[in-house]
Scaffold this motif. Sequence first.
Motif, short mmCIF file in Angstrom:
data_model
loop_
_atom_site.label_atom_id
_atom_site.label_comp_id
_atom_site.label_asym_id
_atom_site.label_seq_id
_atom_site.Cartn_x
_atom_site.Cartn_y
_atom_site.Cartn_z
N ALA A 39 -6.91 -1.94 -2.32
CA ALA A 39 -6.42 -1.20 -1.14
C ALA A 39 -7.40 -1.25 0.03
O ALA A 39 -6.98 -1.40 1.19
CB ALA A 39 -6.12 0.24 -1.53
N LEU B 33 0.86 -1.19 0.00
CA LEU B 33 0.00 0.00 0.00
C LEU B 33 0.90 1.24 0.00
O LEU B 33 1.71 1.43 0.91
CB LEU B 33 -0.91 0.00 1.23
N GLU C 208 -2.97 3.67 -1.32
CA GLU C 208 -3.28 3.34 -2.71
C GLU C 208 -2.61 2.03 -3.09
O GLU C 208 -1.46 1.79 -2.72
CB GLU C 208 -2.76 4.48 -3.60
#
Length: 137
Positions: A80, A30, A76
């Motif tokens: 996610a 992420l 993101e």
Amino acid sequence: MERTLSIIKPDAVAKGVIGKILDRFESNGLRIAATKKLQLSRADAEAFYAVHAERPFFNDLVDFMISGPVVVSVLEGENAMQKNRDLMGATNPKEAEAGTIRADFAENIDANAVHGSDSVENAANEIAFFFAEREIS
Ligand code: GDP
Ligand code: MG
């Protein structure tokens, strides 16, 4: 690429584990597209958690969320929203799987270290609540 909103709650900020929690995100695919530390007002917390307004724990939740600064981030990556929920673990840290953020950093269901959006649609609204588009990259 999907986006979701994370909040590192006042208990985890006070404990000094902002960096450790952000590392969980970055180490698990992420990307941090935006992040900032801020103190929520009572009105902010009531608006953010409006969906829980009728729940018996609402006032405790609002009091807790304004008890100190929080760190809000846009995460993101592929899937996610669900990936963040998996990294967080169950709402009650006593039920959270070993190795999850809540199992490792949370004390109880009130002070449970992190918030994460629970749908892609809610994520878009929660991101817009905290960030202007120009703050996200
Ligand atoms: P989450 O999406 O896993 O954060 O859980 P929810 O959206 O269901 O609840 C929002 C937040 O309210 C949780 O993270 C807890 O901090 C708090 N909360 C939820 N359920 C309870 C409860 O039964 N008692 C108390 N005191 N707090 C709760
Ligand atoms: Mg929730």
